[in-house]
Design a protein around this motif. Structure first.
Motif, PDB file in Angstrom:
ATOM      1  N   LYS A  25      32.409  45.368  48.137  1.00 16.09           N
ATOM      2  CA  LYS A  25      33.477  44.382  48.377  1.00 16.09           C
ATOM      3  C   LYS A  25      34.602  44.981  49.212  1.00 16.09           C
ATOM      4  O   LYS A  25      35.277  44.265  49.954  1.00 16.09           O
ATOM      5  CB  LYS A  25      34.005  43.842  47.053  1.00 16.09           C
ATOM      6  N   ALA A  26      34.797  46.295  49.127  1.00 13.26           N
ATOM      7  CA  ALA A  26      35.865  46.954  49.883  1.00 13.26           C
ATOM      8  C   ALA A  26      35.451  47.333  51.303  1.00 13.26           C
ATOM      9  O   ALA A  26      36.316  47.507  52.164  1.00 13.26           O
ATOM     10  CB  ALA A  26      36.316  48.217  49.137  1.00 13.26           C
ATOM     11  N   THR A  27      34.147  47.455  51.553  1.00 11.59           N
ATOM     12  CA  THR A  27      33.714  48.004  52.842  1.00 11.59           C
ATOM     13  C   THR A  27      32.739  47.136  53.625  1.00 11.59           C
ATOM     14  O   THR A  27      32.575  47.342  54.827  1.00 11.59           O
ATOM     15  CB  THR A  27      33.041  49.375  52.639  1.00 11.59           C
ATOM     16  N   HIS A  28      32.062  46.226  52.976  1.00 15.68           N
ATOM     17  CA  HIS A  28      31.019  45.441  53.638  1.00 15.68           C
ATOM     18  C   HIS A  28      31.468  43.991  53.847  1.00 15.68           C
ATOM     19  O   HIS A  28      30.809  43.052  53.436  1.00 15.68           O
ATOM     20  CB  HIS A  28      29.723  45.454  52.807  1.00 15.68           C
ATOM     21  N   HIS A  29      32.581  43.815  54.550  1.00 20.59           N
ATOM     22  CA  HIS A  29      33.142  42.478  54.766  1.00 20.59           C
ATOM     23  C   HIS A  29      32.207  41.592  55.595  1.00 20.59           C
ATOM     24  O   HIS A  29      32.334  40.367  55.584  1.00 20.59           O
ATOM     25  CB  HIS A  29      34.510  42.589  55.442  1.00 20.59           C
ATOM     26  N   GLU A  33      27.412  36.173  51.527  1.00 18.84           N
ATOM     27  CA  GLU A  33      27.407  36.054  50.061  1.00 18.84           C
ATOM     28  C   GLU A  33      25.987  36.048  49.496  1.00 18.84           C
ATOM     29  O   GLU A  33      25.712  36.704  48.494  1.00 18.84           O
ATOM     30  CB  GLU A  33      28.167  34.798  49.626  1.00 18.84           C
ATOM     31  N   ASP A  79      35.720  51.737  44.321  1.00 18.18           N
ATOM     32  CA  ASP A  79      36.821  51.537  45.257  1.00 18.18           C
ATOM     33  C   ASP A  79      38.136  52.116  44.749  1.00 18.18           C
ATOM     34  O   ASP A  79      38.939  52.618  45.530  1.00 18.18           O
ATOM     35  CB  ASP A  79      36.990  50.045  45.574  1.00 18.18           C
ATOM     36  N   ASN A 109      29.695  48.757  59.058  1.00 20.39           N
ATOM     37  CA  ASN A 109      30.472  49.489  58.066  1.00 20.39           C
ATOM     38  C   ASN A 109      31.087  50.704  58.769  1.00 20.39           C
ATOM     39  O   ASN A 109      30.637  51.845  58.612  1.00 20.39           O
ATOM     40  CB  ASN A 109      29.593  49.912  56.886  1.00 20.39           C
TER      41      ASN A 109
END
Length: 144
Positions: A25-29, A33, A79, A109
């Motif tokens: 969730k912090a790196t793979h924007h 979904e 994270d 990423n």
């Protein structure tokens, strides 16, 4: 941050999936979904049972990696603990103790690409899709 790295022997992957989710969730924007949900199910059921899994522990597990022979299949740090050297310690252990020579990284990423390049990895090849045929370009990084 000081801790220990040890082989993960349990088949209870819940804590690892929680770490994976936090890191992704912090790196793979860029991750859709439906793909996030697919991987969240596949990590504990399809991938981890077939890999050598190692964890970084302080009082609890804060990060983990999974290895297949000389290939690093995954490395994730909670994270809340990123930027404290846990990933670098896991990676150094993988290289020095396990003989890891390569890792696949999602090109999107950028944080991971920079992280591995700072540790001496170089791009060896690129594919337009990941190993499942999803439209996520992947870089194969190698180290001498």
């Amino acid at each position: 941050m000081r801790g220990v790295i040890e082989r993960y022997e349990s088949q209870d992957y819940r804590v690892l999936v929680d770490i994976w989710e936090s890191a992704v969730k912090a790196t793979h924007h860029f991750l859709k979904e439906e793909d996030f949900l697919f991987f969240k199910d596949a990590i504990p059921n399809e991938y981890l049972p077939h890999l050598e899994v190692y964890v970084f522990k302080d009082e609890s597990i804060l990060g983990f990696m999974a290895v297949n022979e000389q290939h690093l299949e995954m490395l994730f740090v909670d994270d809340a603990f990123r930027g404290r050297g846990i990933g670098k310690q896991l990676l150094n252990y993988a290289i020095e103790e396990l003989g890891v020579k390569s890792v696949d990284v999602n090109e999107q990423n950028e944080q991971a690409v920079v992280f591995y390049q700072r540790q001496g990895f170089k791009v060896s090849s690129r594919t337009e899709q990941d190993s499942l045929g999803k439209d996520y370009p992947v870089l194969l990084l190698v180290i001498d």
